[in-house]
Design an enzyme around this catalytic site. Structure first.
Site, PDB file in Angstrom:
ATOM      1  N   GLU A 117       0.742  -1.253  -0.043  1.00 48.22           N
ATOM      2  CA  GLU A 117       0.099  -0.098   0.101  1.00 48.22           C
ATOM      3  C   GLU A 117       0.863   1.167  -0.037  1.00 48.22           C
ATOM      4  OE1 GLU A 117      -2.784  -0.393   3.270  1.00 48.22           O
ATOM      5  OE2 GLU A 117      -4.014  -1.895   1.756  1.00 48.22           O
ATOM      6  N   GLU A 155      -1.387  -9.933  -6.562  1.00 44.24           N
ATOM      7  CA  GLU A 155      -1.390 -10.665  -7.703  1.00 44.24           C
ATOM      8  C   GLU A 155      -0.435  -9.692  -8.929  1.00 44.24           C
ATOM      9  OE1 GLU A 155      -3.846  -9.502  -5.992  1.00 44.24           O
ATOM     10  OE2 GLU A 155      -5.840 -10.788  -6.371  1.00 44.24           O
TER      11      GLU A 155
HETATM   12  N1  THU Z   1      -6.020  -6.196  -2.972  1.00 38.86           N
HETATM   13  C1  THU Z   1      -5.074  -7.132  -3.577  1.00 38.86           C
HETATM   14  O1  THU Z   1      -3.695  -7.170  -3.072  1.00 38.86           O
HETATM   15  N2  THU Z   1      -5.543  -7.998  -4.406  1.00 38.86           N
HETATM   16  C2  THU Z   1      -6.797  -7.598  -5.042  1.00 38.86           C
HETATM   17  O2  THU Z   1      -6.793  -8.203  -6.018  1.00 38.86           O
HETATM   18  C3  THU Z   1      -7.863  -7.165  -4.215  1.00 38.86           C
HETATM   19  C4  THU Z   1      -7.255  -5.984  -3.322  1.00 38.86           C
HETATM   20  C5  THU Z   1      -5.222  -5.459  -1.837  1.00 38.86           C
HETATM   21  C6  THU Z   1      -4.949  -3.910  -2.214  1.00 38.86           C
HETATM   22  C7  THU Z   1      -5.369  -3.185  -0.645  1.00 38.86           C
HETATM   23  O3  THU Z   1      -4.002  -3.215  -0.356  1.00 38.86           O
HETATM   24  C8  THU Z   1      -6.088  -4.333  -0.071  1.00 38.86           C
HETATM   25  O4  THU Z   1      -6.318  -5.465  -0.830  1.00 38.86           O
HETATM   26  C9  THU Z   1      -7.536  -3.649   0.080  1.00 38.86           C
HETATM   27  O5  THU Z   1      -8.138  -3.317  -0.933  1.00 38.86           O
END
Ligand code: THU
Length: 137
Positions: free
Chosen positions: A46, A57
């Site tokens: 993040e 992913e």
């Molecule tokens: N997130 C992922 O890592 N992969 C996804 O396909 C959906 C969302 C993460 C992004 C963010 O850090 C957290 O999940 C909440 O949205």
């Protein structure tokens, strides 16, 4: 190609623990299996800007592509608040599906790890009639 699904899912769960998710608190892990048998892991990373956040992913895909891998068989994904895997699947977001569409065939497998179960879909099921490289040839 046959592969050990439980191992791939365990690798995704381990990768989830490296997630940098101070804003959402949702940790996500991925394990991407290449056609040569190698596995690339990813976690969500993040950012204080929010929009610069990278999903687990895509981290896995970009690590693999940056090392010259272009052929993929499957990805295992898991996620949950505080790194605790949820009861229900943590499906890949639309941007991640689009990145998969760039490099993967329609039968690429997406394994979503839940607390008690693994739900499996193909890329074609999760992104039907998607836009891909063949459309701009
Ligand atoms: N997130 C992922 O890592 N992969 C996804 O396909 C959906 C969302 C993460 C992004 C963010 O850090 C957290 O999940 C909440 O949205």
């Amino acid at each position: 190609m046959t592969y050990n699904l439980n191992n791939l899912c365990k690798t995704a769960a381990d990768a989830m623990q490296n997630a940098y998710a101070p804003y959402s608190g949702y940790k996500v892990g991925a394990a991407l299996l290449c056609a040569d048998g190698s596995v690339y892991t990813g976690c969500n990373i993040e950012n204080a800007s929010y929009s610069a956040t990278n999903c687990a992913e895509r981290t896995a895909f970009f690590k693999a592509v940056s090392e010259g891998k272009y052929n993929f068989i499957a990805i295992a994904v898991c996620g949950g608040k505080g790194g605790v895997i949820e009861d229900s699947p943590f499906p890949p977001c639309g941007i991640c599906r689009q990145v998969m569409r760039e490099f993967c065939n329609a039968d690429f497998k997406i394994h979503m790890v839940t607390k008690n179960d693994i739900k499996t879909y193909t890329l074609d099921e999760l992104l039907p009639y998607g836009f891909g490289p063949e459309h701009i040839k």
